[in-house]
Write an enzyme that holds these catalytic residues in place. Structure first.
Site, PDB file in Angstrom:
ATOM      1  CE  LYS A  40      -2.139  -1.102   3.867  1.00 28.22           C
ATOM      2  NZ  LYS A  40      -1.640  -2.440   4.210  1.00 28.22           N
TER       3      LYS A  40
ATOM      4  NE  ARG B 188      -4.421  -1.383   9.038  1.00 27.65           N
ATOM      5  CZ  ARG B 188      -3.388  -0.831   8.388  1.00 27.65           C
ATOM      6  NH1 ARG B 188      -3.422   0.407   8.011  1.00 27.65           N
ATOM      7  NH2 ARG B 188      -2.314  -1.547   8.136  1.00 27.65           N
TER       8      ARG B 188
ATOM      9  NE  ARG C  39       7.730  -3.170   6.281  1.00 27.62           N
ATOM     10  CZ  ARG C  39       6.432  -2.890   6.273  1.00 27.62           C
ATOM     11  NH1 ARG C  39       5.944  -2.103   5.354  1.00 27.62           N
ATOM     12  NH2 ARG C  39       5.620  -3.407   7.171  1.00 27.62           N
TER      13      ARG C  39
ATOM     14  NE  ARG D 100       6.308  -0.596   9.961  1.00 23.13           N
ATOM     15  CZ  ARG D 100       5.288  -0.618   9.132  1.00 23.13           C
ATOM     16  NH1 ARG D 100       5.370   0.024   7.975  1.00 23.13           N
ATOM     17  NH2 ARG D 100       4.199  -1.277   9.432  1.00 23.13           N
TER      18      ARG D 100
ATOM     19  NE  ARG E  89       1.802  -5.192  10.897  1.00 27.93           N
ATOM     20  CZ  ARG E  89       2.922  -4.933  10.216  1.00 27.93           C
ATOM     21  NH1 ARG E  89       4.077  -5.372  10.658  1.00 27.93           N
ATOM     22  NH2 ARG E  89       2.875  -4.220   9.132  1.00 27.93           N
TER      23      ARG E  89
HETATM   24  P1  B4P Z   1       4.631  -1.662   2.109  1.00 31.58           P
HETATM   25  O1  B4P Z   1       4.263  -0.849   0.909  1.00 31.58           O
HETATM   26  O2  B4P Z   1       5.500  -1.025   3.110  1.00 31.58           O
HETATM   27  O3  B4P Z   1       3.357  -2.251   2.858  1.00 31.58           O
HETATM   28  P2  B4P Z   1       2.057  -1.616   3.484  1.00 31.58           P
HETATM   29  O4  B4P Z   1       0.953  -2.427   2.890  1.00 31.58           O
HETATM   30  O5  B4P Z   1       1.999  -0.126   3.276  1.00 31.58           O
HETATM   31  O6  B4P Z   1       2.286  -1.823   5.030  1.00 31.58           O
HETATM   32  P3  B4P Z   1       1.603  -1.992   6.426  1.00 31.58           P
HETATM   33  O7  B4P Z   1       0.201  -2.484   6.314  1.00 31.58           O
HETATM   34  O8  B4P Z   1       2.584  -2.858   7.104  1.00 31.58           O
HETATM   35  O9  B4P Z   1       1.646  -0.651   7.208  1.00 31.58           O
HETATM   36  P4  B4P Z   1       0.758   0.513   7.821  1.00 31.58           P
HETATM   37  O10 B4P Z   1       1.763   1.573   7.956  1.00 31.58           O
HETATM   38  O11 B4P Z   1      -0.458   0.794   7.020  1.00 31.58           O
HETATM   39  O12 B4P Z   1       5.294  -2.998   1.552  1.00 31.58           O
HETATM   40  C1  B4P Z   1       5.822  -3.994   2.402  1.00 31.58           C
HETATM   41  C2  B4P Z   1       7.138  -4.525   1.879  1.00 31.58           C
HETATM   42  O13 B4P Z   1       6.954  -5.199   0.638  1.00 31.58           O
HETATM   43  C3  B4P Z   1       8.181  -3.439   1.606  1.00 31.58           C
HETATM   44  O14 B4P Z   1       9.436  -3.917   2.028  1.00 31.58           O
HETATM   45  C4  B4P Z   1       8.141  -3.258   0.099  1.00 31.58           C
HETATM   46  O15 B4P Z   1       9.386  -2.855  -0.452  1.00 31.58           O
HETATM   47  C5  B4P Z   1       7.795  -4.666  -0.384  1.00 31.58           C
HETATM   48  N1  B4P Z   1       6.992  -4.662  -1.609  1.00 31.58           N
HETATM   49  C6  B4P Z   1       5.952  -3.836  -1.898  1.00 31.58           C
HETATM   50  N2  B4P Z   1       5.426  -4.147  -3.099  1.00 31.58           N
HETATM   51  C7  B4P Z   1       6.152  -5.222  -3.577  1.00 31.58           C
HETATM   52  C8  B4P Z   1       6.080  -6.019  -4.775  1.00 31.58           C
HETATM   53  N3  B4P Z   1       5.173  -5.783  -5.732  1.00 31.58           N
HETATM   54  N4  B4P Z   1       6.967  -7.038  -4.910  1.00 31.58           N
HETATM   55  C9  B4P Z   1       7.898  -7.290  -3.947  1.00 31.58           C
HETATM   56  N5  B4P Z   1       8.016  -6.567  -2.807  1.00 31.58           N
HETATM   57  C10 B4P Z   1       7.141  -5.548  -2.613  1.00 31.58           C
HETATM   58  O16 B4P Z   1       0.240   0.030   9.281  1.00 31.58           O
HETATM   59  C11 B4P Z   1       1.068  -0.221  10.408  1.00 31.58           C
HETATM   60  C12 B4P Z   1       0.246  -0.380  11.705  1.00 31.58           C
HETATM   61  O17 B4P Z   1      -0.362   0.907  12.095  1.00 31.58           O
HETATM   62  C13 B4P Z   1      -0.962  -1.332  11.676  1.00 31.58           C
HETATM   63  O18 B4P Z   1      -0.596  -2.677  11.916  1.00 31.58           O
HETATM   64  C14 B4P Z   1      -1.869  -0.748  12.797  1.00 31.58           C
HETATM   65  O19 B4P Z   1      -1.480  -1.173  14.068  1.00 31.58           O
HETATM   66  C15 B4P Z   1      -1.652   0.748  12.704  1.00 31.58           C
HETATM   67  N6  B4P Z   1      -2.688   1.416  11.884  1.00 31.58           N
HETATM   68  C16 B4P Z   1      -2.457   2.055  10.685  1.00 31.58           C
HETATM   69  N7  B4P Z   1      -3.609   2.536  10.185  1.00 31.58           N
HETATM   70  C17 B4P Z   1      -4.600   2.201  11.081  1.00 31.58           C
HETATM   71  C18 B4P Z   1      -6.009   2.403  11.097  1.00 31.58           C
HETATM   72  N8  B4P Z   1      -6.649   3.030  10.104  1.00 31.58           N
HETATM   73  N9  B4P Z   1      -6.718   1.915  12.154  1.00 31.58           N
HETATM   74  C19 B4P Z   1      -6.115   1.280  13.162  1.00 31.58           C
HETATM   75  N10 B4P Z   1      -4.768   1.049  13.203  1.00 31.58           N
HETATM   76  C20 B4P Z   1      -4.016   1.497  12.162  1.00 31.58           C
END
Ligand code: B4P
Length: 197
Positions: free
Chosen positions: A14, A89, A128, A134, A145
């Site tokens: 994302k 979420r 990552r 993190r 998660r």
């Molecule tokens: P990212 O792009 O970092 O993944 P993400 O989906 O954004 O991350 P996440 O869900 O963990 O985080 P968030 O900050 O929202 O990609 C992951 C990895 O994969 C990276 O290393 C990237 O390089 C690699 N990658 C990406 N695309 C790829 C591809 N096509 N091929 C290969 N590799 C690839 O949330 C963090 C925490 O915050 C949650 O657990 C929760 O506790 C809290 N939180 C956030 N929003 C909330 C909400 N609305 N309500 C309640 N809690 C919330």
């Protein structure tokens, strides 16, 4: 105005894709994960509260997330539109977002749902973890998660599918390929909007 939600399990990409979308379409990026991590780093009251949940792999309570989001969204009320990344979420968050945007006559236009298999999610987040610093990127928390996602966030797929806004994207492809498929879906939406009366 174009409002997009980027949706998917933890580690689905994302954040990675949002960064590209905001650049290409000149939108504002609202990542609740980034906002909460920033609050945690600054050790604000919200940050300290959020840390209790994030470190365990749980969702931060809706009222805490909504408080920081309102604050940020009103900071940049007059842009071209938003990419909501990692928000909503829960169904409660989605209903509140809908009401908030309805009032401002700027509804969500597209919900991009990135689909990635569970073992791949795990592999990416463990990769990552090596340099992200993190506190939630470790084996036990990652498993939690993914479980929390299935229980509390996955039901949003039907919520947005029923609104006719969901676009499924295969997130197992390379970052470039995923982005090109997302762009195609957004461009199609923009074109359709222009040709409709
Ligand atoms: P990212 O792009 O970092 O993944 P993400 O989906 O954004 O991350 P996440 O869900 O963990 O985080 P968030 O900050 O929202 O990609 C992951 C990895 O994969 C990276 O290393 C990237 O390089 C690699 N990658 C990406 N695309 C790829 C591809 N096509 N091929 C290969 N590799 C690839 O949330 C963090 C925490 O915050 C949650 O657990 C929760 O506790 C809290 N939180 C956030 N929003 C909330 C909400 N609305 N309500 C309640 N809690 C919330």
């Amino acid at each position: 105005m174009l409002n997009i939600i980027i949706f998917g399990p933890p580690g689905s990409g994302k954040g990675t894709q949002s960064a590209r979308i905001v650049e290409k379409y000149n939108l504002l990026h609202l990542s609740t994960g980034d906002i909460l991590r920033d609050e945690m780093e600054k050790e604000t009251a919200v940050g300290l509260e959020a840390k209790k949940y994030i470190d365990k792999g749980h969702l931060v309570p809706d009222e805490v997330v909504l408080k920081v989001l309102y604050h940020k969204a009103s900071d940049y009320a007059s842009g071209h539109g938003f990419v909501f990344d990692g928000f909503p979420r829960t169904i409660v968050q989605a209903e509140i977002l809908d009401k908030m945007l309805e009032k401002r006559k700027m509804p969500i236009n597209i919900v991009i749902s990135i689909e990635v298999k569970e073992d791949e999610l795990f592999k990416r987040m463990m990769g990552r973890a090596e340099d992200s610093g993190r506190s939630d990127d470790n084996e036990e928390t990652i498993r939690k998660r993914i479980e929390v996602y299935k229980q509390q966030t996955f039901p949003l797929i039907d919520y947005y599918r029923n609104q006719g806004k969901l676009v499924d994207i295969n997130g197992m492809d390379s970052v470039d390929k995923v982005f090109s498929n997302i762009s195609r879906a957004i461009d199609f939406f923009i074109m359709k909007k222009e040709i409709l009366p």
